[in-house]
Write an enzyme that holds these catalytic residues in place. Sequence first.
Site, PDB file in Angstrom:
ATOM      1  N   SER A 228       0.819  -1.198   0.000  1.00 23.46           N
ATOM      2  CA  SER A 228       0.000   0.000   0.000  1.00 23.46           C
ATOM      3  C   SER A 228       0.863   1.264   0.000  1.00 23.46           C
ATOM      4  O   SER A 228       1.737   1.415  -0.837  1.00 23.46           O
ATOM      5  CB  SER A 228      -0.959  -0.038   1.193  1.00 23.46           C
ATOM      6  OG  SER A 228      -2.070   0.784   0.993  1.00 23.46           O
ATOM      7  N   ASP A 423      -8.136  -6.173  -6.129  1.00 23.39           N
ATOM      8  CA  ASP A 423      -8.029  -4.895  -5.420  1.00 23.39           C
ATOM      9  C   ASP A 423      -8.419  -3.743  -6.331  1.00 23.39           C
ATOM     10  O   ASP A 423      -8.003  -3.698  -7.488  1.00 23.39           O
ATOM     11  CB  ASP A 423      -6.589  -4.708  -4.931  1.00 23.39           C
ATOM     12  CG  ASP A 423      -6.386  -3.396  -4.191  1.00 23.39           C
ATOM     13  OD1 ASP A 423      -7.346  -2.925  -3.538  1.00 23.39           O
ATOM     14  OD2 ASP A 423      -5.274  -2.847  -4.250  1.00 23.39           O
ATOM     15  N   HIS A 481      -6.365  -6.574  -1.850  1.00 24.56           N
ATOM     16  CA  HIS A 481      -5.355  -5.575  -1.503  1.00 24.56           C
ATOM     17  C   HIS A 481      -4.307  -6.164  -0.565  1.00 24.56           C
ATOM     18  O   HIS A 481      -3.157  -5.747  -0.570  1.00 24.56           O
ATOM     19  CB  HIS A 481      -6.060  -4.386  -0.840  1.00 24.56           C
ATOM     20  CG  HIS A 481      -5.168  -3.229  -0.526  1.00 24.56           C
ATOM     21  ND1 HIS A 481      -4.615  -2.429  -1.497  1.00 24.56           N
ATOM     22  CD2 HIS A 481      -4.737  -2.716   0.665  1.00 24.56           C
ATOM     23  CE1 HIS A 481      -3.890  -1.473  -0.928  1.00 24.56           C
ATOM     24  NE2 HIS A 481      -3.941  -1.630   0.377  1.00 24.56           N
TER      25      HIS A 481
END
Length: 656
Positions: A228, A423, A481
């Site tokens: 991320s 994601d 994700h």
Amino acid sequence: MSSFQSATTRQGLHRRNMNSETPQSEFIQRLRRSPPSESSSSTPSSSTTTSSTTTTSNTSGKKKKTAPSASDFYVPSLPGQPKDSQLILYAGHLSFSPPDTTIEPEKDSYGFFFLNKARHIANRPVLLVWLNGGPGCSSFDGSLMEVGPLRMVLKGDGTLKEVDAAWNEYANMLFIDQPTGTGYSYGPKPNYVHELDVSSANLVNLLARFFKIFPEYQQMDLYICGESFAGQYIPYLAQAILDTNIISAPLKGIMIGNGWIDPINQYLAYPEFAFKVGLVNPSSKAADLVNEELKKCTEWIDSNSTTPIHIEACEGILSAITDSTVQTVNSQKMCLNMYDVRLVDSYPACGLTWPPDLADITPYLSRTDVKQALHAQDHAADWVECEAKVGNNFWAKTSQPSVTLFPKLLDKIKILLFSGDQDLICCHTGTERMIDHLTWAGHQGWTSQAINQPWKVNGSYAGLWKEERNLTYVLVANASHMAPYDVPYVTQDMLVRFLGIDVMTAAGPAAQITSRIGEETATKVNRVVMNETKLGQEGSGTTGLAMTSGPVHDENYYNASSAMLFLTLVGLVVGLIFFVRRRLRRDGHGDFAHHPSDETEIILKNHHHHHLSPDSSLPRSARDRQFQPVPTDDLDDHHLHPNLPSNNTSYQDLPR
């Protein structure tokens, strides 16, 4: 754009800040995702820190500061940890200040580390540094939900369980909470970090202190990994390590999962992904709204020569997509989970409260006994997964996006980028656009020599693998994700391949099953039979193995070879017994020859021995872990959110 989306678009990547105070930008709050914390999580307690200095008392009763040792950070066990666990853990606080300086403890800032030693000795000793994103999200996300060896038992009253396929099977894992105020890290107020070069300098200082206390790790290959917004942290830290002279550990590479690396290409990829997977109908009014936001974004990009890490004019694209998915199901508003588009969540959360593990992790890490076990008692406040104040103060106004560092980094180290294909918030199409526009090693994007190769784990499709000129890109199938959360065995295989670990010499779960990229040979190892159960069968899981080229050998070849080896060993044992019997008879020890029951017992013992693994000398619990069958649901377990109207509800089930 709804008022909620306006206030929270940036929460996603960093995770869970549903009502952030004065949001600096919409998109950051979605990256962050956690509820805001008004607690003083960055304020130290009144107790004396035992991180960078250890306090002792001399004969006069005065306290004296001494340098800490590794034993000061040892964690014998955690509350709720299995009693037979053989994990070796260390944890505690270390100063962010340069190692050659001394600052009064109450004025200093401290990061928190959690070291999980490798379970198996690999051919290449490795130290992996793991960072979660945010800014402001604790690396316990990675430790307790993704790549660490422990997981919370859901609704288990603080009970932990040990899992296979953790990344510390073959590598030492060092999880770090940073910048100041994140997780268990703390410092005086106000002392928030605002720029990426400052956060990377602080991490270099912390690592230098770590290596001084644990010098054996400085000789190991060093890798930095995370996900991320750590897609910004990691390249900056890698460059800082290459530039510094206070860390001598050989940096070999970095790994970034679903990373926020190149803002422009990530923003522009949202409509492409949404239309491609069917989140938005290209001919609908919702698509018109998405395209309007896309136009605002491209106009800003065309009229500006600089690229900030977050572009306000582009953040409406994601909001338009998520708003278009809102539906009412059984009188409850629902929307897609932006971190896993196969799932839905209650509106307006849209994934901000996912995964469900957080309901157990948050109270557990706030417990006094847990803090004491982790030597984190100097962090006075409750543990918060993602601290809003840290993210809101991380302005990064002068920091260039980390993609600008890639050409120089790729000249010196390996880089692996992996993306879960489900994601949205950091969708794989954005990473692919970034690579196509990146120039490194004298060429833009991939050359014609680089091709997408199918990647299979235990015979099941695991994704696509592509590599060239020090860059590896992996598209992970059926993953969100947080890819390791969904497919742990698959992502472990990715890890051992990238690190070059030979699991056949290190043993462990990954040596039991097969992995294959393209036309590689898929080799099965540790083919043993115990209690009539053959291990190493095709199923969900992985192996990172020594790779060769050529056709896949027939299984019968291995079985025949194993049988021949077994018969040879049995023959040697019988021959040895016959020789001993003759020798004893010759020496006058006739009693031995007249006890066939003893003879039979010896033969049986040796017969059983040939079915044991090379690690049969390990304690029983360690052996049992190695021979556990690999789960078969690794590739298709969607981890549905508990707030769904039914256990089988997915985004595709919503009416449109």
